[in-house]
Motif scaffolding. Structure first.
Motif: not given
Lengths: 95, 980
Positions: B691-692, B857-859, B876-877, B882-884
């Motif tokens: 799911d990324g 991206d969060d990290l 899905l990544s 997921l990088s908003a």
């Protein structure tokens, strides 16, 4: 508790295995697109009836196997190796 | 003397060995072989407890595990064991038992006032009555109700040395549940076929109903002798099957005989997990109560129980008993008591006429045909009975000191129901019988409504023959068994469930559920039998309401105006009788509750004064000090920053990946490229879920064209191995790759600090560890103090560092050699706390940040994701969400006032009064590099907030603290140290 007939080790208790999900959904090809991967990852039918499943024999041979299991009665109709193609019995039959 | 009511020897008390015991402080004498119930009855004790809700006086009702009323506390040196059924509690010398749920005493109970107030306490009253105010339920009503209701109180001092229960795994071809005539006949026949047979029965002796009929003793002995001779048959008495779990798996609890407990090392119960290829369910039937007013007065008992007390223990339960019944079978108790010289006060038979009534009259016993019991006089014991004709007319009174009732027999089919059997109504026997498909098992004898000992025996033989045939076995020739006793012709049952009248008529004696409660449930809309059960709690007590279950259904059917067949019975679920937690836990208690994994160097760490911490199953050194507080931790971390330290990282998962396609496979499971890794190099890698989201991180090192080794985080080591095996076998089946878990084979140490190269140089051979020949992220095979192993130049601490891997068996000698070489530089072993301090300063993530909710991206790792080629999580990544920019992103945090500390879990808000959180602190530590504390946090739009100030708010500590948002790389952002 299920008794699972591992094609490599014979019949063993369920606790030796780890359930690895729906085996009827092959992973899409790399270029299949977002929709296909989204369906592969999230869409599950949760059906009452025959179900093709992955089980990993973690406390045994560590082989991935396929089961045809009835989700209501837990009857195991067929078992195979990871590469075998198993077909589901018709809906409403047995179990 | 073993009691004035003992009138004959009794099958189980033949030895006549006297045993002293006490009940409610009264010294009494019983016999070896007695249960507490039979010993009390032998002494004329009728009142044994107070009921659950109304505190009504209660006596002994049954002779077995279905007992609803006679529950007692047993006092032992370990405390008080509550809710023991007196009917199965075996008498031992010095047994101290007390009645339950009464105050101040059994004969005078202050809360018996509840009985008078009962019109204010109907079923479900607490749902309706104690609604407001909201706080009062927990603080006021519930504690009050709990004190007034309930049964025994647990008061056990758990002994450190108490023996655990045992778990036994059984494998058999055929499991036979129940050793009555059906089960014995089936097992004796099947035993001849060579099939393995396991015969289990909950009773202390095998024989079931045949134990109560002297005419059957020679047949029973012959069967038991035959079973004894057969090696293929095992017999277990005292073993109750408590659950059917499908696929031939059953759970059974064996309760050891008191005399056998010492010999088995104190073990009192054995849980037997039985796996059987076929089942014969010969579990017999359960006699039913009749719901007439006062059917709970002490002295009211099941007729079959009275027969049981007479045959098994030689005890007459009353001196002048009356009977209330509706079958010919129930007359057996009256005839047996008459044979033993007990005068019968009369038999009240619901039926207009019956063959058994004729036989009774011929013996001079008075029978009131077509009559019912309309009431009971007496409070602490039956004194007299009000009898009327079945139509309610012609009232008369019968003097009696006991009433033995029988409302017919219900097949004990709970296990069949658990296996999916439908229940079929059988008007001829006024009971449901189970319809089980033969693949799941054969139900035989009384369990399927085939009543009568001879009929049951023949039924058992038939099932045995069918099963032998299915297995392709022959039963061989049977030596003739003794002839079966002839059964007399009888008159069928006439169903009777409830007798209307003044006063409470109970359908569930343990939970104090009356016929009126069932009707109330119906009036309030609980029409389904499962809803009625839950509203009234009928059948939810420890006896599962077995003797009144069908009666409750019948009352509901009458209220609904439908036939009983349309109401059915609630689904019986495991466990069919109470199971002690100790029996479920088995040996897995205290230090055996879960395995402990110790490092290869555990004893060295212990000797060095380490405080250990449990990480998963591992015990890891937290800090090498018994002193609490941060000082020892910071001393260790400082040694690494200033000179050199060593820490044990053997708990990391290590997986060898070999084969022609190893690089391709690693490219598929890692988000960054691995096939491009040169031999002799290591690389940091991240894995995604499909799911990324981030799954795990670690290093991959290449030791040959087809040979890689990867590390996983400690916590995920087992899960990552499974993940890789799944991905390889399910999604990459054509790749030539072999995965081998080598986590336990290699011990691994991190040698970290500016002087680490000098220390390493003193022990290593085969590798030039100079900065140029062995740069950052190099990997090579090497020898350490003569021991072959692997060397990696990787760093978690942010310092110049190496990881040394050697076979676990060599860990100690290499570790000691490194310490020796490091003495010159003041080498310091450091624990998990210091490791954490070092990695937080450097901004490295662990489980607190890889928490399943964070994307690459969060990290700050989005750039690591490869652009070419497929990998798990690739598609899905790429979802924009997921990088908003507003997602929680990894940042560093520092308190604006260096004198104040950070709190893990503290929420970050814009203003002190804000309730909405922008994120939270995941990790924090006092720093050795900077002044005060440093931490990592996940903050909404965090990277854009670097340089801003937020408020950290810990509701738990009642603290608010201004903090600065900084880059997570709070130490050496240019990575100069690791490359030095």
């Amino acid at each position: 508790m299920l008794r699972i007939p591992c094609p490599w080790c014979g019949e063993r208790d369920e606790i030796e295995f780890r359930y690895r999900g729906d085996a009827s959904k092959p992973r899409p090809a790399a270029d299949a697109g977002l929709e296909a991967f989204s369906t592969y990852t999230y869409a599950r039918e949760n059906r009452c009836g025959w179900h093709l499943e992955w089980w990993l024999h973690v406390a045994g041979c560590r082989k991935l196997i396929k089961l045809v299991r009835h989700t209501l009665t837990h009857e195991i109709r067929a078992v195979g190796r990871a590469g075998d193609s198993l077909t589901l019995p018709p809906e409403g039959s047995g179990g | 003397m073993s009691g004035s009511h003992r009138i004959s020897p009794g099958l189980l008390t033949k030895s006549a060995t006297a045993i002293e015991f006490s009940f409610d402080g009264r010294a009494l004498t019983g016999l070896a072989g007695d249960t507490l119930a039979s010993a009390l009855l032998a002494n004329g004790v009728r009142l044994v407890g107070r009921s659950f809700k109304y505190h009504r006086p209660r006596g002994i009702v049954t002779v077995g595990p279905e007992e609803p009323c006679a529950l007692v506390d047993v006092l032992t040196e370990n405390g008080r064991e509550p809710n023991q059924p007196a009917t199965t509690l075996e008498l031992v010398a010095g047994l101290v038992a007390e009645s339950q749920n009464r105050w101040p005493s059994l004969s005078f109970d202050a809360l018996a006032i509840n009985d008078r107030l009962s019109r204010f306490l109907p079923a479900g009253f607490y749902y309706k009555t104690f609604m407001a105010p909201g706080w009062a339920w927990e603080k006021l009503y519930e504690p009050l109700i709990r004190r007034a209701a309930g049964l025994g109180r647990l008061q056990a001092a758990v002994s450190e040395h108490a023996a655990p229960a045992e778990t036994v795994h059984e494998h058999t071809d055929v499991l036979v549940v129940g050793a009555g005539t059906a089960g014995l006949a089936a097992a004796a026949h099947l035993g001849r076929s060579g099939l393995r047979v396991l015969l289990v029965d909950q009773d202390v002796a095998l024989g079931g109903g045949s134990l109560l009929d002297a005419r059957w003793s020679s047949w029973r002995e012959a069967m038991l002798a035959r079973l004894q001779e057969l090696d293929s048959v095992s017999c277990l008495s005292r073993t109750a099957v408590v659950g059917a779990y499908g696929q031939g798996v059953f759970g059974a609890i064996e309760t050891l005989a008191p005399a056998a407990i010492a010999a088995s090392g104190g073990v009192r119960e054995r849980m037997r997990i039985i796996r059987a290829r076929q089942l014969i369910l010969a579990s017999g039937s359960v006699e039913r109560l009749i719901a007439f007013p006062g059917n709970d007065v002490p002295g009211v008992m099941l007729a079959g129980a009275a027969l049981g007390y007479l045959r098994r223990y030689g005890v007459a339960v009353a001196q002048r008993p009356a009977f209330f019944l509706n079958t010919d079978e129930a007359y057996e108790a009256a005839f047996a008591l008459a044979d033993a010289g007990v005068r019968c006060a009369g038999i009240i038979d619901v039926r207009p006429a019956s063959k058994a009534a004729d036989r009774a009259r011929a013996r001079g016993i008075e029978v009131h045909s077509h009559a019912v019991i309309a009431g009971v006089a007496g409070r602490r014991c039956v004194r007299a009975l009000r009898v009327t004709d079945a139509d309610g007319r012609n009232r008369r009174t019968i003097e009696a000191d006991g009433l033995l009732m029988s409302g017919g027999y219900s097949p004990a089919s709970a296990l069949a129901s658990q296996l999916g059997a439908a229940l079929v109504w059988q008007p001829a026997i006024a009971a449901f019988t189970p319809a089980l498909d033969s693949a799941s098992g054969y139900v035989v004898g009384a369990a399927r409504g085939c009543f009568g000992l001879a009929a049951a025996a023949q039924d058992g033989e038939k099932a045995a023959a069918a099963i032998a045939k299915n297995f392709g076995r022959s039963l061989g020739t049977l030596s003739p068994a003794p002839d079966l006793p002839v059964e007399l012709e009888g008159t069928p049952i006439a169903a009777v469930w409830e007798i209307p009248g003044r006063g409470k008529a109970f359908v569930d004696l343990q939970h104090d559920v009356t016929t009126a409660d069932v009707r109330l449930a119906h009036r309030e809309g609980y029409e389904h039998v499962e809803h009625m059960k839950r509203y009234t709690t009928h059948g939810m007590a420890t006896d599962q309401g077995r003797i009144g279950g069908l009666v409750g259904s019948a009352v509901l059917a009458s209220a609904r105006g439908v036939p009983l067949s349309g109401v059915g019975q609630p689904q019986p679920r495991p466990y069919l009788q109470p199971v002690p937690f100790a029996a479920l836990a088995g040996m897995e208690v205290r230090e055996h509750f879960k395995p402990k994994r110790r490092l290869p160097l555990h004893h060295w760490h212990e000797g060095a004064g380490a405080t250990f911490v449990s990480v998963g199953l591992w015990l890891r050194p937290l800090v090498y000090s018994k002193q609490t507080g941060w000082d020892p931790v910071l001393n260790e971390a400082r040694a690494v920053r200033r000179s050199v330290g060593i820490t044990d990282v053997s708990t990391l998962g290590k997986i060898e990946v070999q084969g022609a396609d190893a690089g391709r496979f690693l490219d598929f499971v890692y988000a960054n490229s691995m096939s491009t890794l040169a031999v002799g190099r290591a690389r940091y890698g991240i894995m995604l879920r499909e799911d990324g989201m981030m799954l795990d991180d670690g290093t991959v090192s290449r030791f040959g064209p087809e040979q890689f080794v990867l590390t996983t985080t400690t916590a995920n080591s087992a899960a990552i191995l499974e993940h890789l095996e799944f991905q390889l076998q399910a999604n990459c089946p054509t790749l030539d790759v072999l995965l081998t878990d080598v986590g336990d084979q290699w011990a691994q140490f991190a040698l970290a600090g500016p002087r680490s190269r000098e220390v390493l140089a003193a022990v290593v051979s085969g590798v030039d560890v100079g900065n140029e020949p062995f740069p950052f992220m190099a990997a090579a095979e090497a020898r350490f103090a003569g021991c072959a192993g692997r060397l990696f130049r990787i760093s978690f601490s942010g310092e110049l560092a190496y990881e040394v891997a050697v076979p676990a068996s060599q860990a100690r000698s290499v570790w000691l050699a490194v310490l020796e070489a490091g003495k010159l530089f003041g080498i310091c072993p450091y624990g998990l706390d210091a490791l954490n301090t070092l990695r937080i300063e450097k901004g490295h993530v662990t489980g607190a940040e890889l928490n399943g909710n964070t994307s690459a991206d969060d990290l700050g790792m989005q750039r690591m994701l490869k652009k070419q080629g497929d990998f798990v999580g690739r598609m899905l990544s790429q979802r924009f969400g997921l990088s908003a920019p507003e997602r929680l992103q990894l940042v560093g945090v520092r308190p604006a006032d260096p004198a104040r500390r950070l709190r893990n879990g503290a929420h970050l808000v814009l203003r002190e009064t804000d309730a909405s959180s922008l994120g939270y602190i995941t990790s924090s530590t006092p720093s050795v590099e900077r002044e005060g504390w440093v931490g990592l946090a996940l903050v909404a739009g965090g990277r854009a907030r670097i340089g801003q100030q937020l408020i950290a708010r810990s509701m738990i500590h009642g603290e608010t603290l201004p903090i600065d948002i900084v880059s997570p790389h709070m130490l050496d952002p240019e990575n100069l140290r690791v490359r030095a």
